[in-house]
Each structure stands twice: as C-alpha cells, then as structure tokens.
Design an enzyme around this catalytic site. Structure first.
Site, short mmCIF file in Angstrom:
data_model
loop_
_atom_site.label_atom_id
_atom_site.label_comp_id
_atom_site.label_asym_id
_atom_site.label_seq_id
_atom_site.Cartn_x
_atom_site.Cartn_y
_atom_site.Cartn_z
N HIS A 1 -6.56 7.56 -4.68
CA HIS A 1 -7.86 7.48 -4.01
C HIS A 1 -8.17 8.73 -3.18
O HIS A 1 -9.32 8.93 -2.79
CB HIS A 1 -7.95 6.22 -3.15
CG HIS A 1 -7.13 6.26 -1.89
ND1 HIS A 1 -5.88 5.69 -1.79
CD2 HIS A 1 -7.39 6.80 -0.68
CE1 HIS A 1 -5.41 5.87 -0.57
NE2 HIS A 1 -6.30 6.54 0.13
N ASP B 1 -2.04 3.50 -7.48
CA ASP B 1 -2.65 4.43 -6.53
C ASP B 1 -1.77 5.66 -6.30
O ASP B 1 -1.66 6.16 -5.19
CB ASP B 1 -2.96 3.75 -5.20
CG ASP B 1 -3.95 4.55 -4.36
OD1 ASP B 1 -4.73 5.33 -4.94
OD2 ASP B 1 -3.93 4.41 -3.12
N GLY C 1 -6.65 10.11 6.83
CA GLY C 1 -6.04 11.42 6.63
C GLY C 1 -4.56 11.34 6.34
O GLY C 1 -3.96 12.28 5.84
N ASN C 2 -3.94 10.18 6.67
CA ASN C 2 -2.52 9.98 6.38
C ASN C 2 -2.26 9.59 4.93
O ASN C 2 -1.11 9.61 4.48
CB ASN C 2 -1.92 8.90 7.27
CG ASN C 2 -1.42 9.43 8.60
OD1 ASN C 2 -1.92 9.06 9.65
ND2 ASN C 2 -0.45 10.32 8.56
N SER C 3 -3.29 9.19 4.20
CA SER C 3 -3.10 8.75 2.82
C SER C 3 -2.39 9.81 1.99
O SER C 3 -2.78 10.98 2.01
CB SER C 3 -4.45 8.45 2.16
OG SER C 3 -4.87 7.15 2.42
N GLY D 1 -2.52 -9.85 -23.28
CA GLY D 1 -3.86 -10.41 -23.38
C GLY D 1 -4.01 -11.85 -22.94
O GLY D 1 -4.59 -12.66 -23.66
N VAL D 2 -3.49 -12.18 -21.75
CA VAL D 2 -3.69 -13.53 -21.21
C VAL D 2 -4.30 -13.42 -19.81
O VAL D 2 -4.17 -12.40 -19.13
CB VAL D 2 -2.37 -14.32 -21.11
CG1 VAL D 2 -1.78 -14.55 -22.49
CG2 VAL D 2 -1.36 -13.62 -20.20
#
Length: 398
Positions: A138, A168, A240-242, A298-299
C-alpha cells in the site's frame, strides 16, 4: 538578677543565629572564608569561596553495557529507509469512511494537493547488499515514481520488482554501493512480552525509533489483508512507519510494520507487523517469478456454527461449510456441492475458513490433492486438480 541575665543571654543567641542565617542566605562565601573554617589542603582562604560542587565523575569506558536498546537501534537503523511514492491524483468520490484499521503509509494525511500528484510517505528495509528492499504494497501501489532516502542522506530512484496485495508486501531495488543490510531474524521464535523496536519515518519527521513489546502473535480475521498472521505490538507506529522495520532486542528484523488500530490516524498502542518469515517467502517468489503462486479450488467457505450444523442435520461434523462452488473450477469439477462440509485438505484438518484459506493457498498449482468432505452423515473423499489463485478481487473465494 539571674532571670535578667538569662533573658539577655537568650536574646543575644537569637540575634546571633538570625545574623548567621541572613549571612548564609545572602553571602555564603563570608562563612566559607571564616577564620574558624579550615580550608582543604592546598586551598587558601582567598580561593576557598570558588569551590562549589565536586567534579563530575569520569565517563564510563566504551566496554560498559548501557541499559536499553541503543545497540539494537544502532545496528538496525542504517538499513531502514524512507520512501516517497508519487501517483496521479485520485478521482473525486464521496466522503470516505474512516476505517477502524488504518495503513500508516500511503497516502500521507489530508494535506494533499487537489490537482497535483499525490505523495505517499512510508519506510522500507534493505535486506541484501545488492539493493533489495522490503516495504508494504500500500506504500507503493499505483505509484509512477518511487524515491528512496537512506539514513546517511543518499537518495536513489527505486525499481519496483513486484507486489503481493494479499499479504501487503512489495519488493523494491535500488542501485547504490556499500549499502547497509539488516540481519533477518526468526519471527517464529518470538514470544509475547519480548521487547521490540519499530523503526521508520513517522509523519516525515525523520528516522525514529520507538520501543515496546510483543503484545500478541498470530492475529488474524482483522479484515486488513487476505492472508493474516500478524505480530501485534504496542511500539508506537504512526503514518510514515508503513514498510519499516520491527526488530528484536538484538537488532534483527522480525516484522514489517503495516497497520494500526486507530480512530484518529495516530498510534493507540495497537500496531501490526507482517512476520519476517512471511515477507521473506513472498520476496523470494517475487524475485524469482514476479508473482506469488498460490493454490485455488473455487469454493466459498462459511463458518460451521452449531446452529447451522443442527439445521443441516450434520450431527457433530467439524470443518468448514461450503456456501457456494464456483462453476468450472476444481471443486465443482470434482463433484463438491454447496452444503458439504470440508474437513481436510490433504493431510491437514481444517476447522475455520482462515485455516481452509491458508491450506489451499499453500498448495502448488497444477498438482493433485485429496480433500475430505462430509455430506449429511456420509464421509466422502474427492481428488482435485489444484488451480492457480486468480488476482485479488474484493469478492475473492478459495
């Protein structure tokens, strides 16, 4: 007569003590140079008033170990970088809902130009001498230009190697010589109560180190990522820590800071980090193939509650209820139907939708797997050809 002499003596003593008190308050040096005070050896009466406090003790030698985490911060911080990502301005939409869980990274706060490029501020961690960096997806998602600044002031434009929105995690690469590299730790060895440091660039004030403990392990079902196995910490994590580093007391990387629980956007002491073991596996796949290959059958799973089990007459069945089956996908092709209870994937028993998701994702595409199913009161086994998990969608199933 004696009474009068005693009164005169008492008054004289009182006046003398009062005089001494006034002198001690206003002119203490007069008392220090008084003839009845013997000055220290080598000090004359004329210089005695210059003596005030004893000299400060000498600084401890470098070999003395100080309490705290200065050593861990010193060896880990050089490998933590600041990231500035720019992207086109977003389209005008309605008022955004304030999420309870926030990403402390892109975009950076409300002070964004209305018509110009949007700037995202985050952090990253150098994990190899040839310039490979870990950060959050992100932080760099949709960015057209990514700039990296090291703690020593050097800057470089970063190349985006690949991203994995479902965990992420993103991998970048920069071309600079003599890069500091962080040592990778073992998140599996962490225990609740262990000391950790969060290192990053909160609010763009510059590199900052905060300390805390591991508050919890294996946090999931938070609705932040598709695949969740977070380290929770009370070390302050802010915008900003991400993408920054969560390190242990020895300065080894144990997590990538990614999200916070907050109603205001600031730290409330509930932060989440992706374990370094997960980030390392994702990075290896992105560096090798440019994408992370995960299994798919596919469930559409649902939690099997006692009420549902009773309503469907499943008895004491333990597993995951199949709420729907995607047409022309492995489960449908094998004969699995809505209302079935999936009890195992291969040799791994599954009891919750999260366990089913993790077990299926761990399968290699284009391989075969046996799955255990209970249909009514009958146990059944199906053999499935595992497919490749499609790109992330909001309504993604397993």
């Amino acid at each position: 007569m004696l009474k009068r002499l005693w009164l005169i003596f008492a008054q004289t003593v009182t006046v003398a003590l009062a005089a001494v008190f006034v002198i001690a308050t206003l002119k203490p040096q007069w008392l220090q140079t008084a003839p009845w005070r013997k000055p220290p050896d080598g000090v004359t009466a004329q210089t005695a008033h210059q003596i005030a406090l004893p000299p400060a003790p000498p600084s401890p030698p470098a070999s003395v170990v100080r309490a705290g985490f200065a050593h861990a911060a010193r060896i880990a911080a050089p490998a933590v970088v600041s990231i500035t990502a720019s992207k086109a301005p977003p389209r005008a939409t309605g008022r955004a809902r304030e999420p309870l869980f926030g990403f402390p990274g892109f975009p950076f706060g409300p002070r964004q130009p209305r018509n110009g490029p949007q700037l995202g501020l985050g952090s990253g961690v150098i994990i190899s001498a040839d310039g490979v960096l870990l950060t959050n997806n992100h932080v760099v998602e949709g960015a057209s230009d990514i700039e990296v600044m090291l703690s020593d002031g050097r800057q470089a434009r970063a190349q985006l190697i690949g991203t994995d929105p479902e965990t992420d995690v993103a991998v970048l690469k920069i071309a600079l010589p003599d890069l500091p590299v962080i040592t990778l730790g073992d998140a599996a060895s962490l225990a609740v109560g262990d000391a950790v440091l969060a290192i990053g660039n909160p609010f763009n004030v510059g590199q900052t180190v905060t300390s805390g403990i591991v508050s919890a392990l294996g946090r999931n079902q938070l609705g932040i990522n598709t695949f969740e196995n977070f380290i929770q910490t009370d070390a302050a994590i802010n915008p900003g820590n991400s993408g920054g580093a969560l390190v242990d007391a020895d300065g080894r990387l144990v997590g990538i800071n990614t999200a916070i629980f907050s109603r205001s956007g600031g730290s409330l002491g509930i932060g989440f980090a992706i374990p370094v073991d997960v980030a390392r596996q994702v990075a290896a796949a992105l560096l090798k193939d440019g994408a992370v290959a995960r299994g798919y059958i596919g469930v559409q799973p649902r939690e099997l509650t006692p009420e549902l089990a009773e309503a469907l007459k499943l008895g004491e069945a333990k597993g995951v209820l199949i709420g729907g089956v995607v047409a022309d996908e492995p489960a449908a092709n094998a004969g699995i139907k809505p209302g079935d209870v999936l009890t195992r994937i291969g040799t791994h028993a599954v009891a919750t939708p999260a366990e089913l998701l993790a077990s299926v994702a761990a399968l290699k595409p284009r391989t075969q797997v046996e799955v255990g199913v209970q249909r009514g009161g009958k146990a059944m086994v199906f053999r499935l050809a595992v497919a490749q998990r499609p790109p992330l969608r909001r309504d993604q199933d397993d």
